[in-house]
Design an enzyme around this catalytic site. Structure first.
Site, PDB file in Angstrom:
ATOM      1  N   GLU A  89      20.020  49.689  26.535  1.00 49.78           N
ATOM      2  CA  GLU A  89      18.664  49.185  26.779  1.00 49.78           C
ATOM      3  C   GLU A  89      18.640  47.984  27.706  1.00 49.78           C
ATOM      4  OE1 GLU A  89      19.746  50.178  23.809  1.00 49.78           O
ATOM      5  OE2 GLU A  89      18.377  51.818  23.316  1.00 49.78           O
ATOM      6  N   HIS A 145      12.643  51.430  13.111  1.00 48.35           N
ATOM      7  CA  HIS A 145      12.019  52.361  14.064  1.00 48.35           C
ATOM      8  C   HIS A 145      10.495  52.340  13.953  1.00 48.35           C
ATOM      9  CE1 HIS A 145      16.075  54.103  14.146  1.00 48.35           C
ATOM     10  NE2 HIS A 145      15.738  54.802  15.190  1.00 48.35           N
TER      11      HIS A 145
HETATM   12  C1  LIG Z   1      19.788  50.869  20.338  1.00 45.46           C
HETATM   13  C2  LIG Z   1      19.289  52.234  20.099  1.00 45.46           C
HETATM   14  N1  LIG Z   1      18.890  52.982  21.142  1.00 45.46           N
HETATM   15  C3  LIG Z   1      18.431  54.226  20.939  1.00 45.46           C
HETATM   16  C4  LIG Z   1      18.372  54.746  19.683  1.00 45.46           C
HETATM   17  C5  LIG Z   1      17.871  56.157  19.457  1.00 45.46           C
HETATM   18  N2  LIG Z   1      19.012  56.996  19.076  1.00 45.46           N
HETATM   19  C6  LIG Z   1      19.316  57.208  17.789  1.00 45.46           C
HETATM   20  S1  LIG Z   1      20.741  58.038  17.612  1.00 45.46           S
HETATM   21  C7  LIG Z   1      20.953  58.163  19.262  1.00 45.46           C
HETATM   22  C8  LIG Z   1      22.152  58.854  19.792  1.00 45.46           C
HETATM   23  C9  LIG Z   1      23.389  58.247  19.272  1.00 45.46           C
HETATM   24  O1  LIG Z   1      24.493  58.872  19.791  1.00 45.46           O
HETATM   25  P1  LIG Z   1      25.922  58.628  19.192  1.00 45.46           P
HETATM   26  O2  LIG Z   1      26.222  57.173  19.166  1.00 45.46           O
HETATM   27  O3  LIG Z   1      26.846  59.492  19.949  1.00 45.46           O
HETATM   28  O4  LIG Z   1      25.801  59.101  17.682  1.00 45.46           O
HETATM   29  P2  LIG Z   1      25.442  60.574  17.149  1.00 45.46           P
HETATM   30  O5  LIG Z   1      23.964  60.637  17.024  1.00 45.46           O
HETATM   31  O6  LIG Z   1      25.959  61.558  18.112  1.00 45.46           O
HETATM   32  O7  LIG Z   1      26.090  60.660  15.820  1.00 45.46           O
HETATM   33  C10 LIG Z   1      19.920  57.543  19.941  1.00 45.46           C
HETATM   34  C11 LIG Z   1      19.785  57.463  21.398  1.00 45.46           C
HETATM   35  C12 LIG Z   1      18.767  53.918  18.617  1.00 45.46           C
HETATM   36  N3  LIG Z   1      18.678  54.332  17.346  1.00 45.46           N
HETATM   37  N4  LIG Z   1      19.232  52.686  18.842  1.00 45.46           N
END
Ligand SMILES: Cc1ncc(C[n+]2csc(CCOP(=O)(O)OP(=O)(O)O)c2C)c(N)n1
Ligand SMILES: [Mg+2]
Lengths: 319, 328
Positions: free
Chosen positions: B60, B129
């Protein structure tokens, strides 16, 4: 470093329990019995279970939004977990947190996290605090491939490294951060290669092989406990379900998903235990059936539990 | 007139501005094939390609930095922060860099970007959220803060924001995305800094923002049946703020109820109350200024607690009735 047959049976039981919990969570969600969102780790059970198997019961973990598996492997009470999922007063967070915020401090789970990479800097502080108090526990911090691209990851791994903190960083590389494939998000092949930038060991393992995960993490845990500082372990795995409740898989192919389903970590470990003569088919089935029954009992507990009372709504903001 | 949902109206504004001006591009997490967490940018990557609809890693701070930097060299970026909660991570670039560059450079540069982000509770997404953090940015000189409450306003304000030469924080509401309303097909702008009287009334003024405008209008409907005529004013942009329209309404009705979702303490309602109290409308007040806002708690997960954490229609009806009946 090999585990006893009993421990191995326990690990299989944990994996089945995670699968059962999440299949039930999905079902409850579809039935409209829970609202909000949830992130399922179906297909990733070996990563949670193998990693936590390398810890002592008094060691600590920090988890993620995809944290049901971590929570169960760390020894959570399924009743309290399910009650939290259903927003009940008897849940781990009194219904305030939900799936994304389950914390089980008594078992050493310092919480799931709604913010990607939210736990990575906290792990530095936990490691620092443990070290300052000369406690010989360690903190294992889970995060996803997506989290490895945050600024928090860089700052934290560097600090943990320069101060030789008792931290084990476990990256669960499930190939995607929401819709973003690791192929697009990284200019390197292995996330664990980044460890070199911090002067710490980095290792990539087959995250669907529970024993391989266990062995890699055990090494990292022993090193951290002995004062050697952090390690970055990358568990290569895959999430079978969509990112969260709503996901039509626009970013990947059905064939890719099916190919990974053939590498089911549970089936694989079960077959291995049977092959090693540790279990018979019947015993394995019994372990599975007991896991599903325990989850059903947790649902019954949660459904019978009271909702939080409205006059407690302002409680718990300050200590 | 044709009806669109709030999400569709935003998408149409993006599409039309991207067609009009090739400097406009979209950048954020999962804004491409996924269409953003709420599907707002669905289809745009197919239409404009990966060069103008850019998926970023989860970073971000650098999304905010990237729109700042690209704006400095002549682009007109539209960034997206998936949930307003994560704007906390972007705030260094927004608050210390984007907001201040023009001033610090002696007025020689400009930073024209829009940062879109959904705020608000009601989806069961719990404490990390669901926040409404708009007032943090209202506090920062150099930033503009826009908060549409209808599909019509969303389109017109977004186009105006994209054409504005300043950094604009464009705060959407998750529960409004599916709300439908009339939206003209051709591009149009609503000047930033113009409030709108969404309903006229003589007995009291409700000043509401974002989803609370919709709830205030429903409350006004109910109160009309009891003979209480409520005027509903929507500032639409918190900064710049159209003080004139607000003050005029308060002078007319003599009673004012301020409604927003964000936590009461430190929320925008305090600013509105002060603006009114400092103005000539003060002499026309027949009752204390009343604020109805989110409780000073993080948003709880449990459905019932979540519902009661922020103002609902029945709370607005009750507060407005008390005020109109002189029970405050
Ligand atoms: C700082 C932040 N940005 C965006 C999000 C929205 N978001 C939630 S999970 C996710 C993907 C996360 O990917 P990863 O770290 O690979 O974990 P996975 O979901 O694959 O287990 C996103 C973009 C968030 N929760 N926190
Ligand atoms: Mg991932």
């Amino acid at each position: 470093m090999t585990l006893s047959p009993e421990r191995k049976r326990e690990l299989l039981c944990q994996m089945y329990t995670i699968r059962a919990f999440e299949e039930k969570a999905e079902e409850l969600y579809a039935m409209g019995k829970v609202h909000g969102t949830m992130h399922l780790s179906i297909g990733m059970e070996a990563s949670a279970v193998g990693s936590i198997a390398a810890l002592r019961p008094d060691d600590l973990i920090l988890s993620t939004h995809r944290g049901h598996g971590h929570c169960i492997a760390k020894g959570a009470d399924l009743n309290k977990m399910m009650a939290e999922f259903m927003g009940k007063e008897t849940g781990y967070c009194r219904g305030r947190g939900g799936s994304m915020h389950i914390a089980d401090v008594e078992s050493g789970n310092l919480g799931a996290n709604g913010v990607v990479a939210g736990g990575i800097p906290i792990a530095v502080g936990v490691g620092l605090g443990l070290k300052m108090q000369r406690r010989d526990q360690i903190i294992l911090c889970f995060f996803g491939d997506g989290a490895a691209n945050t600024g928090a990851f860089h700052e934290s791994l560097n600090m943990a490294a320069i101060w030789s903190l008792p931290v084990v960083y476990v990256c669960e590389n499930n190939q995607y951060a929401m819709s973003l494939s690791v192929r697009k998000a990284f200019a390197i092949e292995r996330i664990s290669d980044r460890a070199a930038a911090y002067g710490i060991p980095g290792v990539t393992v087959d995250g669907n092989d529970v024993m391989a995960v266990y062995e890699a993490v055990k090494k990292a845990v022993d090193r951290a406990r002995a004062g050697g500082g952090p390690t970055l372990v990358e568990n290569v795995t895959y999430r079978w379900r969509g990112h969260s409740k709503s996901d039509v898989n626009r970013y990947r192919t059905r064939e890719e998903i099916e190919a990974w389903k053939k590498k089911c970590p549970i089936k694989r470990f079960r077959a291995r235990l049977i092959e090693e003569g540790i279990l018979t088919e019947e015993e394995a089935d019994r372990i599975r059936d007991e896991a599903y029954a325990a989850v059903d009992a947790a649902v019954a507990f949660a459904e019978a539990s009271p909702e939080p009372s409205l006059d407690t709504i302002e409680e718990g903001v300050y200590a | 007139m044709r009806e669109l949902s709030y999400a569709e109206a935003i998408r149409e504004a993006l599409r039309q501005e991207m067609q009009r001006d090739e400097r406009v591009f979209i950048i954020g997490e999962d804004v491409g094939v996924y269409g953003g967490a709420f599907g707002v940018t669905l289809g745009l990557i197919e239409e404009f390609g990966e060069e103008r609809v850019i998926d970023t890693p989860i970073s971000e701070l650098t999304i905010a930095g990237a729109i700042t930097g690209a704006a400095l060299v002549g682009m007109r970026p539209v960034g997206e922060i998936m949930f307003m909660d994560f704007i906390t991570l972007a705030s260094e670039q927004l608050v210390n860099q984007a907001a201040k560059i023009r001033f610090m450079f002696g007025g020689k540069e400009k930073v024209p970007f829009v940062l879109r982000t959904p705020a608000g509770s009601g989806t069961g997404a719990a404490a990390q959220h669901s926040q409404s953090l708009e007032n943090w940015f209202v506090h920062i000189p150099g930033l503009k803060v826009v908060m549409p409450s209808t599909p019509y306003d969303a389109k017109g304000l977004l186009i105006a924001s994209i054409r504005d030469d300043n950094p604009v924080i464009f705060v959407e509401h998750k529960l409004l995305y599916k709300v439908k309303g009339p939206v003209p097909e051709e591009p149009y702008t609503i000047p930033l800094g113009t409030a709108e009287v969404k309903r006229e009334g003589r007995d009291l003024t409700i000043i509401a923002t974002s989803i609370m405008v919709q709830r205030a209008l429903q409350a006004a409907e109910q109160l009309a049946e009891e003979g209480i005529e409520v005027e509903v004013v929507d500032p639409r942009t918190l900064k710049p703020l159209d003080k004139e329209t607000i003050i005029r309404s308060v002078i007319k009705t003599g009673r004012v109820l301020i409604v927003h979702e964000a936590c009461k303490t430190g929320g925008f309602g305090g600013e509105l109350a002060a603006v009114i109290a400092e103005s000539e409308a003060f002499d026309y007040l027949d009752a204390p200024i009343v604020r109805l806002a989110g409780r000073d708690i993080p948003i709880p997960y449990n459905r019932t607690l979540e519902y009661h954490a922020v103002p609902q229609v029945e709370n607005i009806v009750e507060a407005a009735r008390r005020l109109a009946e002189g029970r405050v």
